[in-house]
Design a protein around this motif. Structure first.
Motif, mmCIF file in Angstrom:
data_model
loop_
_atom_site.group_PDB
_atom_site.id
_atom_site.type_symbol
_atom_site.label_atom_id
_atom_site.label_comp_id
_atom_site.label_asym_id
_atom_site.label_seq_id
_atom_site.Cartn_x
_atom_site.Cartn_y
_atom_site.Cartn_z
ATOM 1 N N GLN A 285 1.038 -0.809 0.344
ATOM 2 C CA GLN A 285 -0.152 -0.210 0.221
ATOM 3 C C GLN A 285 0.718 1.219 -0.046
ATOM 4 O OE1 GLN A 285 -3.110 -0.065 -0.196
ATOM 5 N NE2 GLN A 285 -3.937 2.049 0.659
ATOM 6 N N ALA A 286 2.134 1.507 1.497
ATOM 7 C CA ALA A 286 2.755 2.573 0.935
ATOM 8 C C ALA A 286 4.040 2.492 -0.396
ATOM 9 C CB ALA A 286 4.027 2.115 2.214
ATOM 10 N N GLY A 287 3.503 1.677 -1.404
ATOM 11 C CA GLY A 287 4.784 1.576 -2.548
ATOM 12 C C GLY A 287 3.786 2.401 -3.482
ATOM 13 N N SER A 288 2.942 2.669 -3.415
ATOM 14 C CA SER A 288 1.884 3.443 -4.552
ATOM 15 C C SER A 288 1.883 5.043 -4.283
ATOM 16 C CB SER A 288 0.609 2.819 -4.603
ATOM 17 O OG SER A 288 0.133 3.104 -2.980
ATOM 18 N N PHE A 289 2.457 5.176 -3.000
ATOM 19 C CA PHE A 289 2.223 6.372 -2.476
ATOM 20 C C PHE A 289 3.642 7.266 -2.590
ATOM 21 C CE2 PHE A 289 -1.504 5.140 -1.057
ATOM 22 C CZ PHE A 289 -2.614 6.004 -1.048
ATOM 23 N N THR A 290 4.417 7.957 -3.787
ATOM 24 C CA THR A 290 5.712 8.476 -3.527
ATOM 25 C C THR A 290 5.353 9.950 -4.038
ATOM 26 O OG1 THR A 290 5.960 8.227 -5.883
ATOM 27 C CG2 THR A 290 5.979 6.495 -4.524
ATOM 28 N N TRP A 291 6.623 10.202 -3.546
ATOM 29 C CA TRP A 291 6.456 11.780 -3.677
ATOM 30 C C TRP A 291 7.200 12.801 -5.033
ATOM 31 C CZ3 TRP A 291 5.032 14.816 -0.499
ATOM 32 C CH2 TRP A 291 4.598 14.193 0.581
ATOM 33 N N LYS A 292 7.347 11.411 -6.264
ATOM 34 C CA LYS A 292 8.231 11.463 -7.645
ATOM 35 C C LYS A 292 6.188 11.226 -8.041
ATOM 36 C CE LYS A 292 9.649 10.098 -11.571
ATOM 37 N NZ LYS A 292 11.337 8.759 -12.144
ATOM 38 N N ARG A 293 5.402 10.453 -7.485
ATOM 39 C CA ARG A 293 4.157 11.303 -7.958
ATOM 40 C C ARG A 293 3.319 11.944 -7.690
ATOM 41 N NH1 ARG A 293 0.282 5.537 -7.396
ATOM 42 N NH2 ARG A 293 1.267 5.642 -9.719
ATOM 43 N N ALA A 294 3.882 12.066 -6.787
ATOM 44 C CA ALA A 294 2.697 13.783 -6.189
ATOM 45 C C ALA A 294 3.475 15.192 -6.868
ATOM 46 C CB ALA A 294 3.098 13.572 -5.034
ATOM 47 N N ALA A 295 4.508 14.820 -6.782
ATOM 48 C CA ALA A 295 4.843 15.887 -8.048
ATOM 49 C C ALA A 295 4.841 15.885 -9.231
ATOM 50 C CB ALA A 295 6.888 16.019 -7.553
ATOM 51 N N ARG A 296 4.613 14.953 -10.027
ATOM 52 C CA ARG A 296 4.265 15.250 -10.615
ATOM 53 C C ARG A 296 2.512 15.443 -10.737
ATOM 54 N NH1 ARG A 296 5.181 9.995 -11.954
ATOM 55 N NH2 ARG A 296 7.423 10.330 -12.667
ATOM 56 N N ASN A 297 1.598 15.119 -10.825
ATOM 57 C CA ASN A 297 0.623 15.311 -10.879
ATOM 58 C C ASN A 297 0.503 16.547 -10.361
ATOM 59 O OD1 ASN A 297 -0.382 12.968 -10.946
ATOM 60 N ND2 ASN A 297 -0.434 12.000 -8.525
ATOM 61 N N LEU A 298 1.287 17.532 -9.280
ATOM 62 C CA LEU A 298 0.968 19.089 -9.073
ATOM 63 C C LEU A 298 1.544 19.177 -10.210
ATOM 64 C CD1 LEU A 298 1.016 21.275 -6.888
ATOM 65 C CD2 LEU A 298 3.027 20.924 -5.707
#
Length: 365
Positions: free
Chosen positions: A342-355
């Motif tokens: 579950q934790a593996g799907s929450f990355t800062w790289k993904r968050a930054a890309r979405n932002l």
């Protein structure tokens, strides 16, 4: 076209908080993402009020103000100086608030708890935040939040319309880069796997009272509850809570100390009645620490099926779920495996890309 996309760095130099941690991680991950985008013509800057130490960035320029500006109160700096100094820029505000007189903004609002949990905040705090939220939601070009739950709450309380809000989940992989410090185990005389971690927070919606009741029961008398954070035993007792002898207070801990506590804990307990995201449970999952949580707020969205859920108003339910996480090896191993996935799907790289993509959609090409 804007001259610069500027990050509002007012929070640098302020006391650390979960909101500030998210902002720092988002800026660092966005910087790394910009570095990967060859040929990107936009300029990015982090504007800070004080000459405080900030992490080094590859692409984001750090702009420090002159000594006279540093004397301006933080609120006046954000509401008056920042929009004037960056009047040609698009401003990214990552800590709930931003300048009202600058329309070209994206603002990250973590939750709507000043509306849904007013008893957790002073009257002055509530009025100030509600005043700012009213205008931010209407004037700023984009509102970002951290969960679908928070998005629905912001719409429900009239902060902004649904079509103006974008969800960017937090990451949690930063904890995997922190070397654990086990010093707190010796200081508090803790036995690995025989203690449970939770926040030392007296805000009513954090609901730590239910844990104090659970750990006062005979079923958990041989297990320590370790509360980390700013609230003290005296503060809980002043509110009428009974703190049993197996409850210990770690105080404010460093990131390495918190990681050390998590990797050795039997479980993390998170009984919040409402939560905009819930980063500590994901951090614990990433480190292989089982989580027992309340099925409220964004916690089911964030934790999925990787946590045990307990009724936040039932102390017996908490003692039973905690015992299962500690003593039932099958349950424990299942929680650890599911938690890491579950934790593996929450990355800062993904968050930054979405932002990054959300901001690009509201800024000129």
């Amino acid at each position: 076209m804007y001259k610069t996309i500027a990050f509002n760095g007012k929070f640098f130099g302020a006391p650390p908080s979960g909101v500030h941690k998210v902002a720092e991680q988002l800026i660092a991950a966005t910087d790394a993402l910009i570095a990967e985008q060859s040929g990107n013509a936009a300029d990015y800057a982090l504007v800070i009020r004080d000459s405080v130490k900030v992490p080094p960035y590859r692409k984001i320029l750090c702009v420090q103000e002159n000594p006279l500006v540093r004397r301006i109160h933080r609120i006046a700096w954000e509401q008056c100086y920042l929009p004037l100094a960056r009047r040609k820029d698009f401003i990214l505000n990552l800590c709930n608030l931003g300048p009202l007189c600058h329309r070209d903004c994206a603002t990250l609002i973590h939750d709507a708890q000043v509306y849904s949990a007013p008893e957790s905040y002073s009257l002055g705090f509530r009025l100030w935040y509600k005043f700012l939220f009213f205008f931010i939601g209407r004037r700023h070009k984009l509102i970002v939040t951290v969960s679908e739950f928070s998005r629905n709450e912001l719409v429900r309380y009239g902060v902004a319309s649904a079509d103006k809000i974008v969800v960017v989940h937090n990451g949690c992989d930063h904890v995997l880069q922190v070397a654990p410090d086990d010093g707190q185990l010796a200081t508090l005389k803790l036995t690995p796997r025989r203690y449970v971690l939770a926040l030392a927070n007296t805000q009513k919606h954090k609901n730590i009272a239910i844990l104090l009741k659970a750990f006062a029961k005979p079923e958990l008398k041989d297990v320590a509850l370790v509360l980390f954070g700013g609230a003290t035993k005296a503060e809980f007792e002043q509110l009428g809570h009974i703190v049993s002898p197996n409850v210990q207070f770690a105080g404010r801990v460093t990131d390495p100390e918190l990681v050390g506590l998590m990797v050795n804990a039997g479980a993390l307990a998170f009984p919040s009645l409402t939560e905009g995201f819930g980063l500590p449970p994901l951090e614990a999952m990433a480190l292989g620490c089982p989580v027992v949580a309340a099925p409220f707020g964004a916690l089911p969205e964030v934790c999925g099926k990787a946590a045990l859920y307990a009724d936040p108003l039932d102390a017996n339910a908490w003692s039973q779920k905690i015992r299962a996480a500690l003593d039932d090896e099958g349950v424990r191993q299942s929680l650890i495996s599911a938690g890491r996935r579950q934790a593996g799907s929450f990355t800062w790289k993904r968050a930054a890309r979405n932002l990054f993509e959300a901001v690009k959609a509201v800024t000129p090409a």
